[in-house]
Write an enzyme that holds these catalytic residues in place. Structure first.
Site, PDB file in Angstrom:
ATOM      1  N   HIS A  85      12.859   6.424  -0.096  1.00  0.00           N
ATOM      2  CA  HIS A  85      12.441   5.603  -1.239  1.00  0.00           C
ATOM      3  C   HIS A  85      11.032   5.989  -1.665  1.00  0.00           C
ATOM      4  O   HIS A  85      10.206   6.393  -0.853  1.00  0.00           O
ATOM      5  CB  HIS A  85      12.503   4.119  -0.848  1.00  0.00           C
ATOM      6  CG  HIS A  85      12.330   3.199  -2.014  1.00  0.00           C
ATOM      7  ND1 HIS A  85      11.090   2.875  -2.513  1.00  0.00           N
ATOM      8  CD2 HIS A  85      13.239   2.548  -2.784  1.00  0.00           C
ATOM      9  CE1 HIS A  85      11.243   2.055  -3.546  1.00  0.00           C
ATOM     10  NE2 HIS A  85      12.535   1.834  -3.723  1.00  0.00           N
ATOM     11  N   GLU A 154      15.235   7.391  -9.147  1.00  0.00           N
ATOM     12  CA  GLU A 154      14.261   6.353  -9.487  1.00  0.00           C
ATOM     13  C   GLU A 154      12.995   7.021 -10.006  1.00  0.00           C
ATOM     14  O   GLU A 154      12.152   7.450  -9.217  1.00  0.00           O
ATOM     15  CB  GLU A 154      13.967   5.446  -8.283  1.00  0.00           C
ATOM     16  CG  GLU A 154      13.799   6.151  -6.946  1.00  0.00           C
ATOM     17  CD  GLU A 154      13.098   5.279  -5.911  1.00  0.00           C
ATOM     18  OE1 GLU A 154      13.041   4.059  -6.082  1.00  0.00           O
ATOM     19  OE2 GLU A 154      12.575   5.845  -4.933  1.00  0.00           O
TER      20      GLU A 154
END
Length: 230
Positions: A85, A154
């Protein structure tokens, strides 16, 4: 880093009510803090919602203070794990190479890794989006079984900044990611300021298979609206 065990259970009670009429083909994974996973697992048997963790270490055990091993996750019913992430990369030194090791470890334990890739604002402004994304995908997937994999795009510049990536642009980049894969059927999600008021447009895009939801997932009613996109 949100919600105590008690708060997580309260969230879950509301979410399950909101999803009682949900389309059964929708896949929902809650990637909760480690402390909440065991408690939540006991409340999720047989439902629409699956459980995910936010990280995994590449070794099965050892002196890695603050990390967590695959067997510790599978023992309590975790099925998915977020890897690489942007916040792990930004704050904790995660690299494409360590993310790759974590993906491989997840698969070794029968978990489905959700590998996150994305460019910064400076990289996008410099016209490096394509190069950065392709490199992240290729390095992250060395020796990885693409039959058990989720990828999340993302764009870091669109996370919690109020800047949104146009749905058509997210679709374009996700198409580029798909071109790098040997298994074109891999689920590829978009993440970056996903909200109830933009989910319908995001999910209308042909290349986008799902959403990696951040802050908007903290409200069970709003999150249910995202799950029930139209």
């Amino acid at each position: 880093m949100h919600k105590t065990q008690a708060e997580a259970l309260e969230f879950l009670q509301v979410l399950k009510l909101e999803l009682e009429e949900a389309d059964e083909t929708r896949g929902v994974v809650l990637c909760a803090p480690f402390t909440a996973l065991g408690t939540m697992s006991k409340s999720l048997h047989g439902g629409l919602i699956r459980l995910g963790a936010q990280n995994i270490h590449w070794e099965d055990s050892g002196a890695y203070t603050g990390e967590i091993a695959g067997a510790m996750l599978t023992e309590i019913g975790v099925e998915y794990v977020v890897v690489g992430h942007s916040e792990r990369r930004q704050y904790f030194g995660e690299t494409d190479e360590t993310a790759n090791l974590r993906v491989i470890a997840a698969q070794r334990h029968g978990l489905t890794p959700i590998l996150c890739v994305g460019e910064t604002k400076s990289q996008r402004d410099a016209g490096e989006t394509e190069t950065v994304i392709i490199n992240q995908v290729k390095r992250g997937l060395v020796d990885v079984d693409q039959r058990n994999l989720v990828i999340a795009y993302e764009p870091i510049w669109a996370i919690g900044t109020g800047d949104t990536c146009e749905a058509s642009e997210a679709n374009r980049v996700i198409g580029l990611i798909r071109e790098q894969l040997t298994n074109k059927a891999v689920t590829i999600q978009y993440g970056g300021s996903v909200k109830p008021d933009n989910i319908d447009e995001i999910m209308a895009q042909p290349e986008i298979d799902g959403a990696l939801v951040g802050g908007a997932s903290l409200d069970p009613v709003g999150f249910a609206r995202i799950v029930n996109y139209r």
